[in-house]
Write an enzyme that holds these catalytic residues in place. Sequence first.
Site, PDB file in Angstrom:
ATOM      1  N   LEU A 123       0.758  -1.223  -0.006  1.00  0.00           N
ATOM      2  CA  LEU A 123       0.128  -0.228   0.016  1.00  0.00           C
ATOM      3  C   LEU A 123       0.775   1.286  -0.059  1.00  0.00           C
ATOM      4  O   LEU A 123       1.671   1.053   0.588  1.00  0.00           O
ATOM      5  CB  LEU A 123      -0.890   0.109   1.317  1.00  0.00           C
ATOM      6  CG  LEU A 123      -2.040  -0.978   1.281  1.00  0.00           C
ATOM      7  CD1 LEU A 123      -2.508  -1.102   2.948  1.00  0.00           C
ATOM      8  CD2 LEU A 123      -3.055  -0.693   0.548  1.00  0.00           C
ATOM      9  N   GLU A 154     -10.459   0.650   7.415  1.00  0.00           N
ATOM     10  CA  GLU A 154     -10.017  -0.457   8.213  1.00  0.00           C
ATOM     11  C   GLU A 154      -8.805  -0.140   8.815  1.00  0.00           C
ATOM     12  O   GLU A 154      -7.915   0.798   8.663  1.00  0.00           O
ATOM     13  CB  GLU A 154      -9.727  -1.700   7.046  1.00  0.00           C
ATOM     14  CG  GLU A 154     -10.980  -2.028   6.270  1.00  0.00           C
ATOM     15  CD  GLU A 154     -10.265  -2.875   5.230  1.00  0.00           C
ATOM     16  OE1 GLU A 154      -9.125  -3.600   5.240  1.00  0.00           O
ATOM     17  OE2 GLU A 154     -11.033  -3.303   4.459  1.00  0.00           O
ATOM     18  N   LYS A 156      -5.133  -0.664   9.968  1.00  0.00           N
ATOM     19  CA  LYS A 156      -4.220  -1.098   9.339  1.00  0.00           C
ATOM     20  C   LYS A 156      -3.212  -2.142  10.454  1.00  0.00           C
ATOM     21  O   LYS A 156      -2.794  -1.624  11.340  1.00  0.00           O
ATOM     22  CB  LYS A 156      -2.924  -0.059   8.968  1.00  0.00           C
ATOM     23  CG  LYS A 156      -1.948  -0.618   8.079  1.00  0.00           C
ATOM     24  CD  LYS A 156      -0.864   0.321   7.259  1.00  0.00           C
ATOM     25  CE  LYS A 156       0.046  -0.413   6.542  1.00  0.00           C
ATOM     26  NZ  LYS A 156       1.042  -1.416   7.012  1.00  0.00           N
ATOM     27  N   ASP A 158      -0.797  -4.465  12.070  1.00  0.00           N
ATOM     28  CA  ASP A 158       0.633  -4.763  12.285  1.00  0.00           C
ATOM     29  C   ASP A 158       1.203  -6.033  12.558  1.00  0.00           C
ATOM     30  O   ASP A 158       1.535  -6.112  13.589  1.00  0.00           O
ATOM     31  CB  ASP A 158       1.413  -3.547  13.325  1.00  0.00           C
ATOM     32  CG  ASP A 158       2.612  -3.476  13.176  1.00  0.00           C
ATOM     33  OD1 ASP A 158       3.324  -3.665  12.117  1.00  0.00           O
ATOM     34  OD2 ASP A 158       3.406  -2.545  14.052  1.00  0.00           O
ATOM     35  N   GLU A 214      -4.346 -10.584   7.620  1.00  0.00           N
ATOM     36  CA  GLU A 214      -2.928 -10.202   8.540  1.00  0.00           C
ATOM     37  C   GLU A 214      -2.965 -11.256   9.399  1.00  0.00           C
ATOM     38  O   GLU A 214      -4.095 -11.437  10.337  1.00  0.00           O
ATOM     39  CB  GLU A 214      -3.152  -8.841   8.959  1.00  0.00           C
ATOM     40  CG  GLU A 214      -1.631  -8.100   9.017  1.00  0.00           C
ATOM     41  CD  GLU A 214      -0.933  -7.725   8.024  1.00  0.00           C
ATOM     42  OE1 GLU A 214      -1.477  -8.041   6.724  1.00  0.00           O
ATOM     43  OE2 GLU A 214       0.092  -7.258   8.318  1.00  0.00           O
ATOM     44  N   TYR A 267      -8.832  -9.537   5.020  1.00  0.00           N
ATOM     45  CA  TYR A 267      -9.525  -8.127   4.498  1.00  0.00           C
ATOM     46  C   TYR A 267      -9.324  -8.234   3.058  1.00  0.00           C
ATOM     47  O   TYR A 267      -9.875  -7.156   2.583  1.00  0.00           O
ATOM     48  CB  TYR A 267      -8.781  -7.136   5.251  1.00  0.00           C
ATOM     49  CG  TYR A 267      -7.282  -7.340   5.103  1.00  0.00           C
ATOM     50  CD1 TYR A 267      -6.545  -7.459   3.663  1.00  0.00           C
ATOM     51  CD2 TYR A 267      -6.255  -7.544   6.258  1.00  0.00           C
ATOM     52  CE1 TYR A 267      -4.929  -7.540   3.554  1.00  0.00           C
ATOM     53  CE2 TYR A 267      -4.767  -7.491   6.219  1.00  0.00           C
ATOM     54  CZ  TYR A 267      -4.298  -7.593   4.894  1.00  0.00           C
ATOM     55  OH  TYR A 267      -2.902  -7.871   4.767  1.00  0.00           O
ATOM     56  N   LYS A 355      -1.104   6.428   7.811  1.00  0.00           N
ATOM     57  CA  LYS A 355      -0.401   6.029   8.856  1.00  0.00           C
ATOM     58  C   LYS A 355      -0.558   6.811  10.189  1.00  0.00           C
ATOM     59  O   LYS A 355      -0.902   7.930  10.162  1.00  0.00           O
ATOM     60  CB  LYS A 355       1.239   5.916   8.621  1.00  0.00           C
ATOM     61  CG  LYS A 355       1.615   5.160   7.583  1.00  0.00           C
ATOM     62  CD  LYS A 355       1.304   3.545   7.680  1.00  0.00           C
ATOM     63  CE  LYS A 355       2.313   3.045   8.589  1.00  0.00           C
ATOM     64  NZ  LYS A 355       3.768   2.828   8.011  1.00  0.00           N
ATOM     65  N   CYS A 449      29.252  14.978  42.904  1.00  0.00           N
ATOM     66  CA  CYS A 449      28.339  15.692  42.544  1.00  0.00           C
ATOM     67  C   CYS A 449      28.415  16.860  41.779  1.00  0.00           C
ATOM     68  O   CYS A 449      29.206  17.676  42.028  1.00  0.00           O
ATOM     69  CB  CYS A 449      27.468  16.331  43.968  1.00  0.00           C
ATOM     70  SG  CYS A 449      26.006  17.167  43.573  1.00  0.00           S
ATOM     71  N   CYS A 452      27.638  20.049  43.738  1.00  0.00           N
ATOM     72  CA  CYS A 452      28.271  20.731  45.000  1.00  0.00           C
ATOM     73  C   CYS A 452      29.454  20.264  45.200  1.00  0.00           C
ATOM     74  O   CYS A 452      30.283  20.434  46.042  1.00  0.00           O
ATOM     75  CB  CYS A 452      27.358  20.550  46.399  1.00  0.00           C
ATOM     76  SG  CYS A 452      27.244  18.800  46.838  1.00  0.00           S
ATOM     77  N   CYS A 467      24.138  12.162  45.980  1.00  0.00           N
ATOM     78  CA  CYS A 467      24.877  13.007  46.739  1.00  0.00           C
ATOM     79  C   CYS A 467      24.406  13.259  48.210  1.00  0.00           C
ATOM     80  O   CYS A 467      23.188  13.457  48.503  1.00  0.00           O
ATOM     81  CB  CYS A 467      24.636  14.512  45.923  1.00  0.00           C
ATOM     82  SG  CYS A 467      25.480  15.850  46.867  1.00  0.00           S
ATOM     83  N   CYS A 472      23.691  20.573  49.664  1.00  0.00           N
ATOM     84  CA  CYS A 472      23.749  20.783  48.417  1.00  0.00           C
ATOM     85  C   CYS A 472      22.812  21.497  47.686  1.00  0.00           C
ATOM     86  O   CYS A 472      21.541  21.374  47.858  1.00  0.00           O
ATOM     87  CB  CYS A 472      23.609  19.456  47.682  1.00  0.00           C
ATOM     88  SG  CYS A 472      23.894  19.290  45.773  1.00  0.00           S
TER      89      CYS A 472
HETATM   90  S1  IVH Z   1      -5.108  -4.533   1.993  1.00  0.00           S
HETATM   91  C1  IVH Z   1      -3.906  -4.308  -2.048  1.00  0.00           C
HETATM   92  N1  IVH Z   1      -5.897  -4.097   4.169  1.00  0.00           N
HETATM   93  O1  IVH Z   1      -0.245  -3.765   4.820  1.00  0.00           O
HETATM   94  C2  IVH Z   1      -4.189  -4.128  -0.759  1.00  0.00           C
HETATM   95  N2  IVH Z   1      -3.489  -4.443   3.951  1.00  0.00           N
HETATM   96  O2  IVH Z   1       1.682  -2.003   3.723  1.00  0.00           O
HETATM   97  C3  IVH Z   1      -3.140  -4.630   0.029  1.00  0.00           C
HETATM   98  N3  IVH Z   1      -2.275  -4.460   5.903  1.00  0.00           N
HETATM   99  O3  IVH Z   1       0.925  -6.099   2.624  1.00  0.00           O
HETATM  100  C4  IVH Z   1      -3.404  -5.188   1.220  1.00  0.00           C
HETATM  101  N4  IVH Z   1      -3.552  -4.238   7.306  1.00  0.00           N
HETATM  102  O4  IVH Z   1       0.071  -6.850   4.785  1.00  0.00           O
HETATM  103  C5  IVH Z   1      -4.790  -4.415   3.463  1.00  0.00           C
HETATM  104  N5  IVH Z   1      -6.682  -3.702   6.371  1.00  0.00           N
HETATM  105  C6  IVH Z   1      -5.478  -4.005   5.745  1.00  0.00           C
HETATM  106  C7  IVH Z   1      -4.312  -4.178   6.159  1.00  0.00           C
HETATM  107  C8  IVH Z   1      -3.034  -4.306   5.335  1.00  0.00           C
HETATM  108  C9  IVH Z   1      -2.546  -4.508   7.149  1.00  0.00           C
HETATM  109  C10 IVH Z   1      -0.822  -5.009   5.624  1.00  0.00           C
HETATM  110  C11 IVH Z   1      -0.630  -5.993   4.484  1.00  0.00           C
HETATM  111  C12 IVH Z   1       0.100  -5.213   3.288  1.00  0.00           C
HETATM  112  C13 IVH Z   1       0.728  -4.063   3.902  1.00  0.00           C
HETATM  113  C14 IVH Z   1       0.987  -2.933   2.848  1.00  0.00           C
END
Ligand code: IVH
Length: 709
Positions: A123, A154, A156, A158, A214, A267, A355, A449, A452, A467, A472
Amino acid sequence: MVSCGGVPGVPPAPSYIARFFECLYLPPAYPEMLLSESREMRQAVARRMAELAAEIERHNRLYYLEDRPEISDAAYDALLRELEALEREHPALGAPDSPTRRVGTPPMGGFRTVERRFPMLSLENAMDESEMRAFDERVRRVLGTTEPVAYAGEPKLDGAGVELVYEGRSLVLGSTRGDGRVGEDVTANLRQILSIPVGLSNRAPEGRLSVRGEVVLPLAAFRRLNAARIERGEEPFVNPRNAAAGALRQLHEIDRRRLAALEFRAYALAEGIPRNVRTQMSLLESLADWGFVVSPECEACPDVDAAIDYHAGLLARRESLPVEVDGAVFKLDRFDLQAEVGELPRSPRWAIAFKFPPQQARTVVEAIEVQVGRTGALTPVAKLEPVFVGGVTVSNASLHNQDEVDRKDVRPGDTVVVQRAGDVIPQIVEVVRSERPRGARAFRLPAHCPVCDAATVRLDGEVVTRCPNLDCPAQLKNNLLHVASREALDVDGLGEKLVDQLVERGLVRRPFDLFTLDRETLEGLERMGEKSAANLAAAIERAKRTTLARLLIALGIRHVGAGVADLLANHFGGLEAIMEASREDLEAVAGIGPTIAESVVRFFEDSHNRDEVARLSDLGVHFEKAAPRRKRDGALAGKSFVLTGSLAGMTREEAKARIEAEGGRVATSVSKKTDYVVAGDEPGSKLHKAQELGIAVIDEAGLLRLLAE
Ligand code: IVH
């Protein structure tokens, strides 16, 4: 020819089968008897299989997720074997997502690679609102519209991206993202993840489906796994993402516990999208309906403003989400519009990752300075090249004490990873060793110190270097600030700069010298106009009329802060009585234990302190008995705290009393049940433990905010 009685309603079995049963000394009518029993028996078998499956899944959860098994391994194996045997005998009755199907054989050797027809794309990122708006404009330009377009919002996640292929609603292949086009076949490991359905509900299409999502390690499981690792003397995982990605790629000695705790959140669907599913939001609904976990935080956003609000809302909830989320992903909701907007080689043009501000960043330690606190404690503080992290600019990070410096081996000039999340105080996570400049020298707290020049001391078994000089100036400055603080005598307008001047010019040699200052003296100070001098003089005058509790706080007796001061003031009613009280008298007060009693007695045994108190009435300080503070209910109800290090504005005993007054609990050691670790100056190993367990570490300001909430 063997005669065959036959069973009414059941067609006779062919004669060779009857002969076979005869050989086994079974009645020739046995096959028919079996068939006749079959309906009832099949029902009973199916019931037993469902029962076993549910029971095994329950034990899986207890064992892998909740860490509290109820049965022995042997008993568990017996259940599993019984189910396997029934499935072997009645293949037609086997549930597609039977727990027996999770027990795959681990892959041997390296992983097989998987080449995809449709690569897993990544992305593009938007780092702020303007980049998010620019994305929306680009999308609408390509679509040739000035009307708003709707997005699916949605979290993102990690974690580690994976693809699951289903055929005939059964999981046939699971692979890591790899480089997008070529991934690794980790099916056997993925089968162990309890939230990955090995068979889909009958509402799912039967054809080939490739579901993407994920794999994440929920934070609670991350903390639990790390606690267990620490207990076993193993290195804890750095973050949930590494722990998740590592778990998927385990080749030998598979840690099933680690795998089972993972969560797969779906997703996307790269192949097999049903005709009636035309938007991302409805796809998410379908995925959930077929048996997948879908992020519950997903929301439809009718336009870019709604998307920006969604991002802000998710960011505000970031700390309380069960999994680690590093932004919001927005996808053009309608699939037909997605197709129109198209894709670039590496990423779709119809989606973006907006982000969150980073919680970790790299920066350089410009110097390590030493601060001397009110109690004389020397604290090493890393002066950092300012860096934006966790939504604020960080330029200092406490290194707490010499042990902490040694453990992290932080040296001036080092490049370090700094972390700041929510209210948590900024910390140095680690040193980037490869970037260490040549000749970087290890840091040691000074033998004298810095204020002092008295020789510093570190007592056996203590982490704190101090100290020892009571006169002091550093201690005096801090004591003066303490006397003037809001909790104590509340002298408005006496800040650090003024205190520095008062001490450095010798105008104040003992904290209560504050009450000798008049307007003329104050006017002589730098940056002190007539008006501010008059205001400050008036504030000092006002502070002379105070309460017994405030005065007790002002004295700076260890362990006596607002809570304890109230107890003492209410019980004894006067300063004389407190000065003359024995340990036993003090301990007789509810809420006062031996530590506080000892500290109070010791304080008043010191003639220097008694002189200071005797001076008060000459200086014009009067007090009255305080009215008890109102106890509010439950701001911290049910929360568990651990205190470490010394706080500037209150003692530990007081912090404890205040937390308890709000319904919280204060424990002495950090465990996974701890909600917050409150770190003051020179925290001990509890801070380290909290960091390892991923428990929120807050500073005094954070505690005050919680108390005030
Ligand atoms: S969609 C074509 N949805 O982020 C769309 N990706 O930086 C690509 N990721 O490789 C994936 N949460 O591993 C999508 N809600 C979400 C996500 C998500 C995390 C990850 C995914 C992707 C990476 C891209």
